[in-house]
Structure formats: structure tokens, C-alpha cells
Motif scaffolding. Structure first.
Motif, PDB file in Angstrom:
ATOM      1  N   GLU A 173      22.612  16.738 -13.914  1.00 21.69           N
ATOM      2  CA  GLU A 173      22.409  17.183 -15.268  1.00 21.69           C
ATOM      3  C   GLU A 173      22.791  17.842 -16.152  1.00 21.69           C
ATOM      4  O   GLU A 173      22.490  18.640 -16.081  1.00 21.69           O
ATOM      5  CB  GLU A 173      20.680  17.719 -14.673  1.00 21.69           C
ATOM      6  N   SER A 174      24.568  17.728 -16.191  1.00 24.38           N
ATOM      7  CA  SER A 174      25.163  18.439 -17.219  1.00 24.38           C
ATOM      8  C   SER A 174      26.528  18.249 -17.163  1.00 24.38           C
ATOM      9  O   SER A 174      26.949  17.583 -16.546  1.00 24.38           O
ATOM     10  CB  SER A 174      25.145  19.774 -16.644  1.00 24.38           C
ATOM     11  N   ARG A 187      24.968  20.772 -22.042  1.00 24.74           N
ATOM     12  CA  ARG A 187      24.375  19.920 -21.801  1.00 24.74           C
ATOM     13  C   ARG A 187      24.970  18.634 -21.706  1.00 24.74           C
ATOM     14  O   ARG A 187      25.868  18.060 -22.810  1.00 24.74           O
ATOM     15  CB  ARG A 187      22.806  19.748 -22.904  1.00 24.74           C
ATOM     16  N   THR A 229      20.651  16.096 -19.255  1.00 29.65           N
ATOM     17  CA  THR A 229      19.695  17.648 -18.730  1.00 29.65           C
ATOM     18  C   THR A 229      18.296  17.570 -19.123  1.00 29.65           C
ATOM     19  O   THR A 229      17.879  17.091 -19.877  1.00 29.65           O
ATOM     20  CB  THR A 229      20.566  18.141 -19.392  1.00 29.65           C
ATOM     21  N   THR A 243      21.817  25.478 -20.922  1.00 29.26           N
ATOM     22  CA  THR A 243      23.674  25.612 -20.236  1.00 29.26           C
ATOM     23  C   THR A 243      24.041  25.719 -21.338  1.00 29.26           C
ATOM     24  O   THR A 243      23.620  26.639 -22.033  1.00 29.26           O
ATOM     25  CB  THR A 243      23.401  23.514 -20.954  1.00 29.26           C
ATOM     26  N   ARG A 251      15.487  14.284 -21.073  1.00 29.03           N
ATOM     27  CA  ARG A 251      16.137  13.478 -21.446  1.00 29.03           C
ATOM     28  C   ARG A 251      16.400  12.040 -20.732  1.00 29.03           C
ATOM     29  O   ARG A 251      15.307  12.050 -21.114  1.00 29.03           O
ATOM     30  CB  ARG A 251      16.899  13.692 -19.628  1.00 29.03           C
TER      31      ARG A 251
END
Lengths: 388, 305, 86
Positions: B128-129, B137, B141, B147, B158
Motif C-alpha cells: 500500500e505504498s 503514496r 494507498t 505517506t 485507492r
């Protein structure tokens, strides 16, 4: 041996078919489209026994070729202009990975605006990638050079990808007669590909992981040495082709009537072909003119330029421009001569965006130099003269 | 398959460049046990490209083609075509990419490869990044997450790449988590047995990126499933099938654990609670979570199958 | 088999990032009397640094264990504790 009368593109496709690549991955772009269309026909009819990956972009085309070549098969692709520019990152990748991918680039200038017409700025922009760059001036040369390119790329002392360039429309869409050898003779000249490294579950390796500053430079140096080897091997391979098939277009440089010449035109591609007519005309008028047509731009034939350029006046015609510097060929020519000879070098930028450069233009350019009217650098046939 | 019966051979040697507690590393171990030695990995720029360690050494005991960031799926197309030409029909071609190389820069190549029916397994391990370059990001994300390019929390929801893969009608699709090791193993084995394009997305809780103590990593992954933040399902032949806790949540047999339990253990959501509760954003997270599950329910109900 | 081509080809080795055991602050200590040989720690170790024996007992490879503590956190018998090492 048969004689095929066809366009540069279809001749290129024929050469690719006879070279027997196993994976082709290509994306259409004017003026290369006929190549991918013809290859699709060859694959569907069975004349080319290969997998054809109809990728969704040129970047992916080169990436797929890299994947296939790294898995140990012969690969081929083709592109032009914007497509070549899009592949830029992956051109570096293929060369640093030492994969013998062979690619035809149909020279077309870059946008905006949309010009589908030829100049060599597209391949100029890739000169630092490590790819060997060859330039063709006739359809026969296109055929011969493509097959020789596979041979060169797959040689142990080289192991670098090779790009074959020819001008869009002027050559790609122009019909010329071409001698096509028998497949078995081509197979003898170009045997089955033996990869030097590959993805192999029996011998697992990782390619391309992190490399420290302690190890990188040597990789680059080896590429540099490989291109030095190519300088020696390209003329050898061309000679071997001549002995076997009879056709020949020169080594690193094709010299035309350079004996006793005082002025030598230096050019590439279609302009190089036109220049032969100019040389003949100028010779008839009593001028001692010759032509050095550069066939190989990477590796740059420094030693040949030094030999040919000694005590001569060189007239370089660049169908390309490196904005902020000048024409590619004239810059490298001057650099090759530095410290060696006091040759006179004149540079002409001509034919950008497909503007026509005829044998008459080349004659006029040469006479300008002969009559001492030319400046060191000139832009030929500009309609409006802006900032100089 | 019971843990005792999972293959013993390690195809990823220990002592890699991975952070301690790395789920990409753990998932690789499990996935390679499911795939076996006749596997070629194509790995684009990502955490894993760093896990590969320094030339001339590698922890992988199978062939690995490291690749440019956006090019993995295209390169894998080439590898797959070459293997077919060489008659190597039992070698798995697997892309191992992060969410960066899948959701964002690699999406075009993935779509192209899948549309062409490339015979490969595309595995996206999703932390997720862009963790490898320092937690920027990505399209994966979640909303509200901190982030280094969304310091106050991400302002967009997302993407849903598994849904994009369903729109391509892939031969097989699955979501998984290393917190559910046997489930992951089974799904990879299933993908291996099918010809065509297969997509597996593995939730990859990341201690440095999500800001939680590294020893809690497996727990955080479990919490993601228990709260519904991560759904475990498969898709094949137009049919979406949930399993385990996700199935119970889908069919409303159990209430998911409160989402705040999942958010509170991660430092990347701490600004939603300190110095005071951000009710607006917390409600948005809850609304969207319910909406996502309703969409699953509708998709399952409308199946043509 | 080693390839001669001068490009970044790397060969499989244990510890390509060095002796990663030096990364630890905490070290997992196993109480064998509590261990039920469920092998959860073996499968859940991200490093594969927990070796599995023939009889399903386990052994930590301290040369490479990075001390993440997941094994201790997941062990259903609390047979593993993290002891400060540094």
C-alpha cells in the motif's frame, strides 16, 4: 537466388523472416507499419515459425524482446521516431544486459508537430545507449545488413544489440530489386542462436540485482571493448557475405571515388546514395570530389575518418540536429580528426523533417565549399532565416 | 494443506536484504514452496529488487530476471513466449511486483499482457505504498493514510486492481495474505494448474510503512481480514468465491471486527485519532468499507457464472 | 555453471546481504519444553531462519535471524521469548 522487387519495409520483413527469429514483439508506427503487418502474415501462414507478441506499446515491445532474449531465443523488433524514443530506457537495458536483440528503426523525425517524414534525429537521440547503429542506403543493403546484424550481435566478442536504420518513405516505401539468397545458404551464414547467458531452471541465476560502485564501471568498459571488436568484425562479416552472396556495400564506411579526391562528402542513409550521383556530376565538371558514406555510426569509425580525411576538405551533411551543439556526424568527425590532421571540415544541416535533399542540392553544397563561399556550419535550404 | 506438509525446500535463501519482519520476504518463501524449482521470476523495481541483495550474490535459488519498473508484465510475455518456443511447457513464469509496479506505472503492461492471454501468474504483493523508495503514496494507498507524499493523509480512495483484472476476465484471480499461509499456498497451487493469465494480490503489511512494531506484522494482517479491510476471495469463470472470515462477513454471518481496531494499531492512521478524533474522515473510511462490501455482495448476486 | 558475459549475473548464496544476524537488537529464545512442534514459527519466519528438523523440532539460525519477533508473537504455546541482546 531470386530477385524480389519490393519496398524497403517488405524487404526488411523478408530478411527478418529468413533470419529465423523465434520471438518477435512489435508495435506499429508510421512508416514502419508495413514491417509488422508483413511479419504477422508470415507468422500466420507458417512461413515464419515464431511467436509474435502483439504488444500494447513500444516500451513493452523492447521489454518483451529482452524477456525472450534473456530466456535464450533469437528476437527481432522494429519501430520509428516516437516509438524509438519511448523505448529509450529499455534500449539502455538491452545493451547493459548484453542481449543480442536486433531492431529495424525506420528513421522518422520527432514530434510535435506530427511529421511522418524522415530525418535521423530519432536514432541520433539513442547514440549513447550502447546499441550498434548501422545505416542503409538501398533495399539490397537493408536485406544484407539485417542478416549480418544478427550474426554480429550473436558473436561472443560483441554480444550487443544492433539497430538497422533507413530513411522513412525514401527507402521504406520505395521499390527496388533485391537479390534474395536461398534459405539454406542464409542458415549456413547465420547458424542457430547459442545464448551466452540465460534464464534456466537447471542453472538458476539472478540478472540485474543491485550493483555497487565497486563493480559497475567494469561492465561499461566491457561494452566499450565490445564495440571496438565490432569495428573489426563488421567489415569482416560484410566481406564474408560478399564472398558467399556477391553483394557488398562497404565496411564501416563506403568509399566512392575517394582516390585523388580533394573534397569528400560525408553522409549517411539516402543522402549517401544521392551523393554518388552528385560526385559523378562534379567529377564530370572536373572537380576532384569523393564520397565517404558512413554505414556504421556506432561504433563511430574514428580511424576510417582519420584515414579518409587526411589532408582533405570534408563536407559533412547531417540529416539530424543535436540542438545546442550541431549535427551529430560533423561533431564526431571533427572530434575524430582532432590532434591528427589539419583537415578542413564543413558541416551542413539538411533535410530535417523530410525536407528533400537531392543530388542537385549536394552538388550546390559542394560547390559552395569549393568556391570558398561556405561558412563552417550552415543550415541548408531554410525558408526563413531566424536567429543564427 | 497442513503446515507440516508444506514443502521443506527453501528456494529463497536466508540473509536477504529485506527489512526484519518483511511480508514480501515471507510471501516469497510460501509462494516458491507452492511453485517449485521450475519457476522463473520477473521482478521489477520494488522492495524485492533490494531483497535480491548485492551482485554477484542472490538469495534466489531459481532464475530471476530483474526488470525496469513498468516493464515486468511485458518482459514476462517475452519469457513465456520463449519458453513455449523451447518446448519448456512446465516452467512457471511469474511476475513478482509491488503495488507501485502494478497499480501505477506497471498497469499498462499488465493490462496488455493479460489481454493477450499471456500464460503467466502475475503476483502483486501490496504494501500500500512505494515502500522501497521511502513510503511514498501509490494508487493502492488507502484513504487517510500517512505517506511521505501525503503527510496529512491520502485524500483519494485507492484503486481496485483485482476488479480491473475481473474486467479482463482473467483465467484465475485471488486475493491472499501471508497471515493465512495455507490459504495463500492453496491459491498459488490453483493458479499454477491453470493455463492463461492468473492474478494474485497478496496483502503485505509493512512495519516501516504502516508504522507498527515489526513483531506484530502477522497480527496486523489478520486484523485486516477480520475487520474487512482486506477481503480474501477467488475469481474463476465469472464466479467470485469468498472464503473463511471474508465469506462470513460477505454473507453477514458475522459482524466484522470494528475497523478502528485495525486503524489504531497503525501509526500511519494516528492523525485520525490524535490530537483529537477526525470524525469526518473516520466516517468516510467506514462508509467506503461498507460500500465496498455491498458492491461485493451485488457482484456475487448478479453473477452470470 | 558460471556465465562469462560481463553483465550483472548473480549466483545463489546464503546471506547475499551479509550476516544479517548482526541486525538484531532482540534474540528469540526457544523453551523446548513448551514447544508442541506445530511448525508455525518455521512457516512464519520471513527470513526462513528457523530450521525445521526431521522430528519437526526447530532451531534458530542466529547467523541470519534478524530478530523481528514474529515467531515469538505467533507461537501458540508462548515457547519463544525475545531477549535483549544489544
Amino acid at each position: 537466388m531470386v530477385v524480389m522487387m519490393d519496398s524497403g519495409n517488405r524487404i526488411a520483413a523478408k530478411a527478418a523472416q529468413m533470419a529465423r527469429p523465434e520471438v518477435i514483439s512489435a508495435y506499429p508506427i508510421t512508416p514502419q507499419t508495413v514491417i509488422v503487418e508483413q511479419i504477422a502474415k508470415y507468422v500466420e501462414s507458417g512461413e515464419l515459425d515464431a511467436k509474435y507478441i502483439r504488444v500494447e506499446s513500444e516500451h513493452s515491445a523492447m521489454s518483451a524482446c529482452i524477456g525472450a532474449s534473456a530466456t535464450g531465443v533469437r528476437t527481432f523488433t522494429a519501430t520509428s521516431s516516437q516509438g524509438l524514443a519511448l523505448m529509450h530506457e529499455m534500449l539502455h537495458w538491452a545493451a547493459l544486459a548484453r542481449l543480442p536483440v536486433v531492431m529495424v528503426n525506420v528513421n522518422r523525425t520527432l514530434a510535435p508537430g506530427w511529421s511522418i517524414f524522415p530525418d535521423e534525429t530519432d536514432s541520433l537521440a539513442q547514440r549513447d545507449t550502447g546499441w550498434i547503429q548501422l545505416y542503409c542506403s538501398s533495399n539490397q543493403e537493408i536485406f544484407d545488413t539485417i542478416i549480418q546484424a544478427f550474426r554480429l550481435a550473436e558473436t561472443k566478442e560483441v554480444q550487443l544489440p544492433v539497430m538497422i536504420n533507413y530513411n522513412g518513405f525514401i527507402l521504406s516505401h520505395t521499390f527496388m530489386p533485391v537479390e534474395i539468397p536461398e534459405q539454406r545458404d542464409v542458415d549456413e551464414f547465420l547458424p542457430k542462436f547459442k545464448p551466452f547467458w540465460k534464464m534456466d531452471t537447471e542453472n538458476p541465476v539472478t540478472h540485474g540485482n543491485t550493483v555497487s560502485d565497486e563493480d559497475y564501471m567494469e561492465i561499461r568498459y566491457d561494452m566499450h571493448l565490445a564495440q571496438q571488436n565490432a569495428k573489426r568484425l563488421i567489415p569482416e562479416i560484410a566481406q564474408e557475405w560478399k564472398d558467399k552472396f556477391g553483394t557488398y556495400h562497404g565496411g564501416l564506411i563506403e568509399e566512392y571515388r575517394c582516390e585523388n579526391a580533394e573534397f569528400i562528402i560525408i553522409a549517411m542513409g539516402a543522402i549517401g546514395a544521392e551523393a554518388k550521383v552528385s560526385v559523378d556530376n562534379l567529377r564530370k565538371e572536373g572537380h576532384k570530389v569523393g564520397l565517404a558514406r558512413i554505414r556504421v555510426a556506432r561504433p563511430f569509425p574514428k580511424e576510417e575518418i582519420q584515414r579518409i580525411g587526411k589532408d582533405k576538405t570534408l563536407i559533412v551533411v547531417d540529416r539530424n540536429i543535436s540542438i545546442g551543439s550541431g549535427g551529430w556526424v560533423v561533431t564526431e568527425t571533427k572530434s575524430a580528426l582532432y590532434g591528427h590532421y589539419d583537415s578542413q571540415v564543413y558541416g551542413f544541416i539538411a533535410g530535417l523533417g523530410g525536407r528533400d535533399v537531392t543530388y542537385q542540392d549536394l552538388g550546390d553544397i559542394t560547390k559552395r565549399v569549393i568556391n570558398k563561399k561556405a561558412k563552417e556550419t550552415e543550415w541548408w535550404d531554410l525558408k526563413k532565416v531566424g536567429a543564427k | 494443506m497442513a503446515i507440516k506438509n508444506l514443502p521443506k525446500e527453501e528456494l529463497l535463501f536466508r540473509g536477504t536484504g529485506a527489512c526484519p519482519g518483511c511480508m514480501a520476504s515471507l510471501s516469497t518463501r510460501i509462494v516458491l514452496k507452492a511453485l517449485g524449482k521450475k519457476t522463473i521470476l520477473v521482478i521489477p523495481a520494488s522492495c524485492t529488487a533490494s531483497i535480491e541483495g548485492f551482485y554477484p550474490n542472490t538469495p534466489y535459488n531459481i532464475p530471476v530476471l530483474t526488470m525496469a519498473f513498468e516493464a515486468a508484465a511485458a518482459a514476462a510475455s517475452g519469457v513465456s513466449a520463449a519458453l513455449e518456443r523451447l518446448g519448456e511447457n512446465d516452467t512457471n513464469v511469474v511476475v513478482w511486483a509491488g503495488d507501485g509496479g502494478t497499480y501505477d506505472i506497471g498497469l499498462q503492461a499488465l493490462s496488455g499482457a493479460v489481454e493477450r492471454g499471456t500464460n503467466f501468474i502475475y503476483i502483486c504483493y501490496n504494501n500500500e505504498s512505494y515502500s522501497n523508495t521511502g513510503i511514498q503514496r501509490s494508487g493502492a494507498t488507502p484513504y487517510g493514510a500517512w505517506t511521505t507524499t501525503t503527510w496529512a493523509g491520502k485524500t483519494e480512495q485507492r484503486k481496485d486492481v483485482p476488479a480491473i483484472m475481473r474486467a479482463h476476465d482473467v483465467a484465475y484471480l485471488a486475493t491472499a495474505s501471508p497471515s493465512y499461509a495455507e490459504d495463500l499456498f492453496r491459491k498459488v497451487r490453483r493458479a499454477k494448474s491453470i493455463k492463461g493469465s492468473k492474478y494474485i494480490e497478496i496483502h503485505s503489511p509493512c512495519s516501516p510503512a504502516w508504522r507498527f512494531p515489526m513483531d506484530k506484522t502477522i497480527e496486523v494482517g489478520r486484523l485486516a481480514v477480520q475487520t474487512g479491510a482486506w477481503a480474501l476471495y477467488e475469481y474463476e469463470n465469472g464466479k467470485l468465491t469468498f472464503s473463511g472470515r471474508s465469506k462470513l462477513i460477505l454473507e453477514r454471518e458475522v459482524e466484522p471486527e470494528p475497523i478502528e481496531d485495525y486503524l489504531k494499531v497503525q501509526g500511519r492512521f494516528s492523525h485520525l485519532f490524535e490530537p483529537s478524533r477526525d470524525e469526518e474522515r473516520l466516517n468516510e473510511i467506514k462508509r467506503r468499507l461498507e460500500w465496498d462490501w455491498d458492491r461485493f455482495r451485488k457482484e456475487v448476486a448478479c453473477e452470470i457464472g | 555453471m558460471r556465465y562469462e558475459t560481463k553483465t550483472t549475473i548473480s549466483y545463489p548464496t546464503i546471506g547475499p546481504a551479509g550476516k544479517t544476524g548482526t541486525w538484531r537488537d532482540f534474540r528469540p529464545e526457544l523453551d523446548e519444553s513448551k514447544c508442541s512442534k506445530c511448525l508455525l514459527c518455521w512457516i512464519v519466519c520471513p527470513e526462513g531462519a528457523i530450521e525445521r528438523k526431521e522430528d519437526n523440532s526447530v532451531l534458530v539460525d542466529y547467523e541470519y535471524c534478524k530478530g523481528c519477533g514474529i515467531c515469538a508473537n505467533e507461537c501458540p504455546k508462548s515457547a519463544i521469548t525475545m531477549e535483549r541482546e544489544v
